[in-house]
Design a protein around this motif. Structure first.
Motif, PDB file in Angstrom:
ATOM      1  N   ARG A  11      43.421   0.701  39.837  1.00  0.00           N
ATOM      2  CA  ARG A  11      42.764   1.597  40.782  1.00  0.00           C
ATOM      3  C   ARG A  11      43.110   1.167  42.200  1.00  0.00           C
ATOM      4  N   PRO A  12      43.198   2.125  43.124  1.00  0.00           N
ATOM      5  CA  PRO A  12      43.467   1.746  44.524  1.00  0.00           C
ATOM      6  C   PRO A  12      42.300   0.962  45.098  1.00  0.00           C
ATOM      7  N   SER A  13      42.589   0.172  46.117  1.00  0.00           N
ATOM      8  CA  SER A  13      41.550  -0.667  46.725  1.00  0.00           C
ATOM      9  C   SER A  13      40.425   0.167  47.321  1.00  0.00           C
ATOM     10  N   ALA A  14      40.732   1.417  47.712  1.00  0.00           N
ATOM     11  CA  ALA A  14      39.696   2.281  48.277  1.00  0.00           C
ATOM     12  C   ALA A  14      38.590   2.562  47.264  1.00  0.00           C
ATOM     13  N   VAL A  15      38.934   2.557  45.977  1.00  0.00           N
ATOM     14  CA  VAL A  15      37.923   2.784  44.948  1.00  0.00           C
ATOM     15  C   VAL A  15      36.928   1.628  44.934  1.00  0.00           C
ATOM     16  N   ARG A  16      37.437   0.405  45.038  1.00  0.00           N
ATOM     17  CA  ARG A  16      36.539  -0.749  45.059  1.00  0.00           C
ATOM     18  C   ARG A  16      35.674  -0.753  46.304  1.00  0.00           C
ATOM     19  N   VAL A  17      36.255  -0.366  47.433  1.00  0.00           N
ATOM     20  CA  VAL A  17      35.468  -0.310  48.669  1.00  0.00           C
ATOM     21  C   VAL A  17      34.367   0.743  48.561  1.00  0.00           C
ATOM     22  N   LEU A  18      34.713   1.928  48.053  1.00  0.00           N
ATOM     23  CA  LEU A  18      33.727   2.991  47.920  1.00  0.00           C
ATOM     24  C   LEU A  18      32.657   2.622  46.898  1.00  0.00           C
ATOM     25  N   THR A  19      33.036   1.962  45.815  1.00  0.00           N
ATOM     26  CA  THR A  19      32.054   1.530  44.818  1.00  0.00           C
ATOM     27  C   THR A  19      31.033   0.584  45.437  1.00  0.00           C
ATOM     28  N   THR A  20      31.507  -0.370  46.225  1.00  0.00           N
ATOM     29  CA  THR A  20      30.594  -1.294  46.917  1.00  0.00           C
ATOM     30  C   THR A  20      29.701  -0.539  47.900  1.00  0.00           C
ATOM     31  N   LEU A  21      30.283   0.423  48.612  1.00  0.00           N
ATOM     32  CA  LEU A  21      29.518   1.208  49.578  1.00  0.00           C
ATOM     33  C   LEU A  21      28.433   2.032  48.885  1.00  0.00           C
ATOM     34  N   VAL A 120      30.674  10.003  52.731  1.00  0.00           N
ATOM     35  CA  VAL A 120      31.318  11.316  52.846  1.00  0.00           C
ATOM     36  C   VAL A 120      32.685  11.187  53.498  1.00  0.00           C
ATOM     37  N   TRP A 121      32.781  10.346  54.514  1.00  0.00           N
ATOM     38  CA  TRP A 121      34.064  10.167  55.208  1.00  0.00           C
ATOM     39  C   TRP A 121      35.123   9.633  54.256  1.00  0.00           C
ATOM     40  N   MET A 122      34.759   8.650  53.440  1.00  0.00           N
ATOM     41  CA  MET A 122      35.738   8.089  52.511  1.00  0.00           C
ATOM     42  C   MET A 122      36.138   9.111  51.450  1.00  0.00           C
ATOM     43  N   LEU A 123      35.170   9.875  50.949  1.00  0.00           N
ATOM     44  CA  LEU A 123      35.470  10.841  49.899  1.00  0.00           C
ATOM     45  C   LEU A 123      36.432  11.922  50.375  1.00  0.00           C
ATOM     46  N   ARG A 125      38.292  11.838  53.493  1.00  0.00           N
ATOM     47  CA  ARG A 125      39.335  11.457  54.441  1.00  0.00           C
ATOM     48  C   ARG A 125      40.296  10.410  53.915  1.00  0.00           C
ATOM     49  N   SER A 126      39.976   9.774  52.819  1.00  0.00           N
ATOM     50  CA  SER A 126      40.847   8.733  52.287  1.00  0.00           C
ATOM     51  C   SER A 126      41.939   9.362  51.433  1.00  0.00           C
ATOM     52  N   SER A 127      43.186   9.147  51.813  1.00  0.00           N
ATOM     53  CA  SER A 127      44.307   9.686  51.036  1.00  0.00           C
ATOM     54  C   SER A 127      44.434   8.991  49.685  1.00  0.00           C
ATOM     55  N   ALA A 128      44.063   7.711  49.641  1.00  0.00           N
ATOM     56  CA  ALA A 128      44.123   6.985  48.373  1.00  0.00           C
ATOM     57  C   ALA A 128      43.132   7.561  47.369  1.00  0.00           C
ATOM     58  N   LEU A 129      41.937   7.903  47.839  1.00  0.00           N
ATOM     59  CA  LEU A 129      40.939   8.503  46.952  1.00  0.00           C
ATOM     60  C   LEU A 129      41.341   9.919  46.551  1.00  0.00           C
ATOM     61  N   ALA A 130      41.986  10.636  47.468  1.00  0.00           N
ATOM     62  CA  ALA A 130      42.433  11.990  47.139  1.00  0.00           C
ATOM     63  C   ALA A 130      43.411  11.981  45.967  1.00  0.00           C
ATOM     64  N   GLY A 131      44.256  10.966  45.896  1.00  0.00           N
ATOM     65  CA  GLY A 131      45.182  10.865  44.786  1.00  0.00           C
ATOM     66  C   GLY A 131      44.556  10.300  43.523  1.00  0.00           C
ATOM     67  N   HIS A 132      43.382   9.708  43.670  1.00  0.00           N
ATOM     68  CA  HIS A 132      42.699   9.107  42.513  1.00  0.00           C
ATOM     69  C   HIS A 132      41.719  10.071  41.851  1.00  0.00           C
ATOM     70  N   LEU A 133      41.042  10.897  42.652  1.00  0.00           N
ATOM     71  CA  LEU A 133      40.009  11.794  42.115  1.00  0.00           C
ATOM     72  C   LEU A 133      40.648  13.099  41.633  1.00  0.00           C
ATOM     73  N   VAL A 134      41.379  13.012  40.550  1.00  0.00           N
ATOM     74  CA  VAL A 134      42.117  14.173  40.042  1.00  0.00           C
ATOM     75  C   VAL A 134      41.852  14.424  38.557  1.00  0.00           C
ATOM     76  N   ARG A 135      41.022  13.618  37.939  1.00  0.00           N
ATOM     77  CA  ARG A 135      40.826  13.721  36.499  1.00  0.00           C
ATOM     78  C   ARG A 135      39.666  14.656  36.171  1.00  0.00           C
ATOM     79  N   HIS A 136      39.737  15.242  34.981  1.00  0.00           N
ATOM     80  CA  HIS A 136      38.689  16.134  34.490  1.00  0.00           C
ATOM     81  C   HIS A 136      37.877  15.429  33.402  1.00  0.00           C
ATOM     82  N   ARG A 137      36.758  16.031  33.079  1.00  0.00           N
ATOM     83  CA  ARG A 137      35.904  15.458  32.049  1.00  0.00           C
ATOM     84  C   ARG A 137      36.581  15.524  30.683  1.00  0.00           C
ATOM     85  N   PRO A 138      36.377  14.510  29.830  1.00  0.00           N
ATOM     86  CA  PRO A 138      36.934  14.578  28.467  1.00  0.00           C
ATOM     87  C   PRO A 138      36.226  15.647  27.648  1.00  0.00           C
TER      88      PRO A 138
END
Length: 285
Positions: A11-21, A120-123, A125-138
């Protein structure tokens, strides 16, 4: 030879930062509500209901952590409406009926607001998160290979982010109506029996709103233009029922505390519908 752990996509580092936030925001929500309860001059039934509802949002942030870690597309709209309604839900409890809010409560609310804005800003404005949040529910899939539980794109047309935001915001109508209805139910315990029919109607309207929103959004996600207009009608009807009842049964204080968050959710729903309709790829159905 590489192990499975080494070949797994990290996972990109932005995911870990957002998780902590998000975890910090969840904890801050609980702390601010406890501070407000401690300093509140009147710790009555209404404050207990509103405080409990606001503290439940901490579980919403924990749920959002799961969506972010799994890269779900619903994380963005869910995070937006959760952050906005949290600010309103907590802010309405900081201001007392009379006097000036306590300083610890104000400082806690300022910190919580800053955390929500950062989420909200990270969700968005972060390009790393934009490329990560692309999956659908199983989903449960049955094909020639057998039965399996795996991620599959939805069969409906791809919905825009603003449509998803409107959908999530509209789903908050029912709880935002039921919470003040429950608070108003406390007046029945105080001997105000004339409010019984209105409170029962309020509860019924809140439950009906959930089914109406479910019906509208089911077709809205499938690209039906008439569902967009119907959701606008449902939004106006919800406001027409909830706001007068807040003013009549809970007074001006209740209108501000309980009507404000619903107005915010309704405004976000209508704004999302408007932006989705103006999107270049919006196609009539």
């Amino acid at each position: 030879m590489r192990t499975a752990a080494e070949t797994q996509v990290r996972r990109p580092s932005a995911v870990r930062v957002l998780t902590t936030l998000l975890a910090t925001t969840a904890a801050a929500t609980v702390v601010v509500e406890l501070l407000n309860w401690w300093y509140a001059p009147e710790q009555g039934f209404g404050l207990a209901v509103r405080t409990g509802w606001a503290m439940l949002r901490s579980f919403g942030f924990l749920l959002l952590i799961g969506h972010v870690r799994r890269g779900r597309t619903v994380a963005r709209p869910f995070g937006l409406i959760l952050a906005v309604t949290t600010i309103f839900a907590v802010g309405r409890l900081i201001v007392p009926r009379q006097g000036v809010p306590p300083l610890p409560g104000l400082l806690g609310f300022a910190i919580l607001t800053a955390l929500c804005v950062a989420v909200v800003w990270m969700l968005y404005r972060s390009s790393a998160l934009a490329g990560h949040l692309v999956r659908h529910r199983p989903r449960l899939v049955i094909d020639r290979d057998g039965v399996s539980w795996r991620e599959t794109p939805p069969r409906r047309p791809q919905a825009s982010a603003w449509l998803l935001t409107s959908r999530v915001a509209a789903f908050t109508y029912s709880p935002l109506m039921l919470v003040p209805a429950l608070v108003a139910g406390g007046s029945i315990l105080d001997g105000r029996l004339t409010a019984v029919p209105a409170v029962l109607f309020w509860f019924g309207a809140g439950i009906t709103a959930s089914y109406a929103v479910l019906f509208c959004t089911a077709f809205l996600m499938r690209g039906k233009d008439w569902a967009r207009g119907l959701l606008v009608v449902v939004t106006v009807a919800v406001l027409a029922v909830d706001l007068p009842l807040c003013w009549w049964l809970l007074g001006v204080d209740g209108l501000v505390r309980d009507g404000g968050p619903l107005l915010a959710a309704a405004g976000l729903t209508l704004y999302g519908l408007r932006r989705a309709a103006r999107a270049p790829d919006a196609a009539p159905a």
